[in-house]
Structures are given as C-alpha cells and as structure tokens.
Design an enzyme around this catalytic site. Structure first.
Site, PDB file in Angstrom:
ATOM      1  CE  LYS A 274     145.849  70.242 -16.172  1.00 40.75           C
ATOM      2  NZ  LYS A 274     146.472  70.403 -14.841  1.00 40.75           N
TER       3      LYS A 274
HETATM    4  C1  LIG Z   1     147.291  69.427 -14.223  1.00 40.96           C
HETATM    5  C2  LIG Z   1     148.183  69.904 -13.111  1.00 40.96           C
HETATM    6  C3  LIG Z   1     149.251  69.106 -12.623  1.00 40.96           C
HETATM    7  C4  LIG Z   1     149.512  67.698 -13.107  1.00 40.96           C
HETATM    8  O1  LIG Z   1     149.973  67.660 -14.442  1.00 40.96           O
HETATM    9  P1  LIG Z   1     149.993  66.258 -15.249  1.00 40.96           P
HETATM   10  O2  LIG Z   1     150.381  66.603 -16.630  1.00 40.96           O
HETATM   11  O3  LIG Z   1     148.600  65.705 -15.133  1.00 40.96           O
HETATM   12  O4  LIG Z   1     150.995  65.376 -14.567  1.00 40.96           O
HETATM   13  C5  LIG Z   1     150.064  69.652 -11.647  1.00 40.96           C
HETATM   14  N1  LIG Z   1     149.835  70.893 -11.142  1.00 40.96           N
HETATM   15  C6  LIG Z   1     148.827  71.673 -11.581  1.00 40.96           C
HETATM   16  C7  LIG Z   1     148.626  73.017 -10.971  1.00 40.96           C
HETATM   17  C8  LIG Z   1     147.972  71.216 -12.590  1.00 40.96           C
HETATM   18  O5  LIG Z   1     146.953  72.006 -13.022  1.00 40.96           O
END
Ligand SMILES: *Cc1c(COP(=O)(O)O)cnc(C)c1O
Length: 465
Positions: free
Chosen positions: A112
């Site tokens: 993220k």
């Molecule tokens: C947010 C997150 C996901 C999922 O991502 P999306 O875009 O919601 O599909 C997967 N793994 C981790 C570690 C995350 O923080």
C-alpha cells in the site's frame, strides 16, 4: 484525461477533481474515460528505465492536463526514495519459472506504500496550488492506516485522522501508526470493532457539517483512483524485467478489495502482454465464488491468518464489471442496486469475458501455513501469509509452465509473525533496520468512546487553522 463514474450518472472530472473525490455522486467509482494504449515499440522503449522513470511514462497520460511534466517528475523522484531497495520493486526467483515481486520495501512494509506515498504528495501539491486544506479520514484494521499516515506525515495542507478498533489491531500494526511523529496526525482508538469505525467514517463522509466551512473530507481507501493508478507501474516493471514485450507473463495477486489486481487488468488493457491474472483469495472468497459459480453474494466475514484480505465485498470489482458490461453505466447501476438487495449473477457475456482474463483460487489458513513452510524448505525464502496465498494459487493454476509467473508479495513477513509461527518455523523474523526500535518508540493516540458525536467533536476541535 477525463474520468467518468461506473454508474453513468455523475459529472465528468479531471485528474485534480478525481484525486479529491470519493465515491461519485451516483454511488459509482471513477474510472478513466479512455485508457492510454502503449504499442509494442512503446513498451520495448521502456526497457532499462529505472522505477521513477518508468512511473513517469505510465502515469503521465493520466495526469498530464493537470500536472506539468517537470513537477510530476520531481514528485515521483521523491516518492520512490522512501523505498529501501535500489530496485524499488525487486524480483526474487523461487522456482524455475516463478518470481516473487517484492512490494514490501516501503516505510510500512506493505504494497500500500506504493499508492499512498504518491497519493500524499499529489494531494499536497494540488492543495498548495489551490490554497486549500483538507481532512483525511479513514478506518483501518491494519495496513491502510499506517501507509496513509506515512504517506501524509509531511503534508502541510492535510490533517489526518485514522480510526482503529481499540486493542484489536496487532502491536506491530498499531505502533506503525502511533509512533509516527507529526502534529497533523491523529490516531483515534475507538472502543468498538472495525465495522463500528467504518460506519463512523461512512456517516461522516455522508454529512460533513461537523467540519469547518473551509474543509472537506478526502478518502484514502482504494475507491480513490490515484491509488489504482500508482499500482499499474509495477506490473510493467516486473514484465519488462522478464522479457516483455517479447514474452507474455502471468501474475498471481493476493486479493481483497480487488484494487491491486484491477491495476494489473488495466496494465493489460494498456498493451502489456499479460497471459493471465490469478485472483488469489483466503477463506473470504467472494471473488472465487463468482468465478466458479457465477453468483456474486455476501457471506459472513472470517478472520484468517491474512487479515488484510478479510473482506465480504470487493469494492473495486465494480470497476471491472463496468468494462465487462461494455461500459453501460445504466446497466451497471441496476446491477449494483440488485446487489444491495441480495445475490446477483452476471450476464453470460460478462461472465465469459471475466473467465477469459482471470483465474481464481481459494487458499485456506492450513494451506497458507503449508506454503510458507514448503517455500522456506525449498529455497529458504520466507513468505508472509498474504504472499503465500499468491504462491499457492500460482502453483495450482493451469498457466503453461513456459510462461513466467510473477507472484505479488504484498507484505514483509516481519509484519505477520503469528503466521510464521503457525507454519512451524521458529525463525525470528527481524523487523528491517528502519523499524528496529519500533517497540521502544513512544506512542501517541486518543482513546475515544464508540460514539459518532464524540469522534466528530474530537476531529472538529483538532483541525489546524
Ligand atoms: C491491502 C492488502 C491486500 C489486498 O489488496 P486489495 O487491493 O484490497 O486487493 C493484500 N495483501 C496485503 C498485505 C494488503 O495490505
């Protein structure tokens, strides 16, 4: 570039407006009106670019009528210096034709950071130019909150308030939020659960009268288009590293809200030769069920070893549905309205298109642990539980073995030590150097009752002039 709503009944926006917008007025999500396309030659010419230079190529068409080239270049250069690896998003090989794309070298150790480090800087740039200030409000059960706080801590025009359920997030995750210094950062520990936090955020976006007249709320969850845009870049980066455009590659993506994998779909639509995209889910398998049975419906939330994928509905799936329904906003508005009332099925042609692009696989906690243990045994590579789900799904897929398979590693294993332990490994996964003293740093947070008026009053009285 103009942006339109998936439900066909909201004003068109430019990039600056879409950056500040949450949901569209008609309840839909914003998507580009037309997608830039890169030819084979264009893509071949991207070979050898470093990450910031590649990001500039990919992102320019989405923002160019709002941000001059030199300014964009400066913003991108600053964004990726926050990542603690020279390659920004390095590939690590784990099998003869399988690679892990490490997206966890940012400040908070999860993918993220790619979106939120850029989003914070873009917002501050636009706000400075408009002489405006905004309030970011979000709820988190873990990764989003810390990435948003890290992304916005230097922003002069943003006060950021992140709600988390008191005593219900892991120590590492809480400390990654509460130890960040900055007088524009507020961690609110709400005496309730995550749903309570989310409900307060939703209510506050719906009625913003508690704010001073010159402020509005901005969303940092993946309904914000800029988050998706930032994530398109690493699909190009990985594929180029493995021989694109001369070779196709496949991606396996640990999926929750469908934001990350939707960026992969866009990369493909922009011309990148992607053979297949694999939706990898945990027990919360709403997307796997729609792929298998053509029933899109909610089931109760399960708490798993991969908490960042614990969802009941994948909000960004609507962005894909819009394309699967030939961008017919009226049809989509009707479909989503029926979904509010119960389970839905997609049209035959939409389902066929989806199955032509995506495969899916559901992975249990037990299989997640087995995968962490076996990857460790075979190549001494330690996966976090989310990434392990991606690897398991890749190894179960029917993609031809000569196609390079890239698994998105969405988090660093040090973030989820319980999973390593459950996998029977007693490696002590050290936090990376920049976080080694995380447990000695002092924390700042405000414990508040599970009460909307109390939370809104706190926000209103702490917004800086
Ligand atoms: C947010 C997150 C996901 C999922 O991502 P999306 O875009 O919601 O599909 C997967 N793994 C981790 C570690 C995350 O923080």
């Amino acid at each position: 570039m103009k942006y339109i709503s998936t439900r066909g009944n909201a004003p068109e926006l430019n990039f600056e407006q879409v950056l500040l917008a949450g949901l569209a007025a008609d309840g839909g999500l914003y998507v580009p009106k037309t997608l830039p396309r890169f030819s084979r030659e264009d893509i071949a010419a991207m070979r050898g670019l470093d990450y910031p230079a590649l990001a500039e190529k990919i992102i320019t068409p989405f923002v160019s009528d709002c941000i001059p080239q030199d300014d964009l270049r400066a913003i991108l250069a600053e964004t990726y210096t926050e990542f603690r690896h020279g390659a920004v998003a390095p590939l690590a090989q784990i099998e003869s034709n399988q690679w892990v794309l490490e997206l966890f070298h940012g400040p908070t150790l999860a993918f993220k950071d790619f979106a939120l480090q850029l989003l914070g800087r873009l917002l501050d740039y636009i706000l400075e130019r408009k002489h405006q200030k905004v309030v970011i409000l979000g709820a988190t059960s873990g990764d989003t909150g810390s990435a948003a706080i890290e992304g916005c801590k230097h922003c002069k025009n943003i006060d950021i308030f992140i709600l988390h359920p008191h005593n219900r997030v892991s120590d590492v995750q809480r400390r990654q939020m509460t130890t960040v210094q900055g007088d524009n950062i507020y961690n609110l520990a709400v005496q309730g659960n995550f749903d309570d936090c989310q409900a307060m955020v939703k209510a506050s976006f719906g009625d913003q009268h508690f704010l001073p007249d010159d402020r509005r709320l901005v969303a940092v969850n993946s309904i914000n288009w800029a988050r998706i845009m930032a994530q398109i870049v690493y699909y190009f980066y990985a594929a180029l590293g493995l021989g694109a455009p001369d070779r196709s590659v496949a991606f396996s993506v640990p999926t929750g809200n469908f934001g990350d994998i939707f960026a992969g779909y866009l990369a493909q639509q922009m011309g990148l030769p992607i053979e297949r995209l694999i939706i990898a889910t945990n027990h919360n398998d709403v997307l796997h069920r729609v792929m298998m049975t053509n029933t899109y419906g909610r089931q109760p939330l399960a708490h798993t070893l991969s908490p960042s994928m614990d969802i009941t509905v994948s909000s960004n799936f609507e962005r894909l549905l819009f394309d699967l329904y030939d961008r017919d906003g009226v049809a989509l508005a009707k479909l989503m309205q029926r979904f509010d009332e119960g389970d839905i099925s997609l049209s035959e042609s939409a389902m066929q298109k989806a199955r032509g692009l995506f495969s899916s696989h559901r992975v249990s906690d037990e299989e997640t642990c087995q995968q962490i243990a076996s990857t460790w045994r075979e190549c001494e590579y330690l996966l976090d539980p989310h990434s392990a789900i991606g690897v398991k799904a890749a190894q179960s897929s029917d993609v031809a073995p000569e196609i390079p398979m890239v698994i998105l590693a969405t988090a660093h294993p040090a973030k989820f030590p319980e999973a390593t332990k459950s996998a029977g490994l007693d490696q002590v996964v050290a936090l990376p150097e920049h976080l080694h003293d995380l447990f000695e740093r002092s924390e700042r947070m405000e414990v508040l009752p599970n009460d909307l008026a109390a939370v809104q009053a706190f926000i209103a009285s702490n917004i800086k002039a």
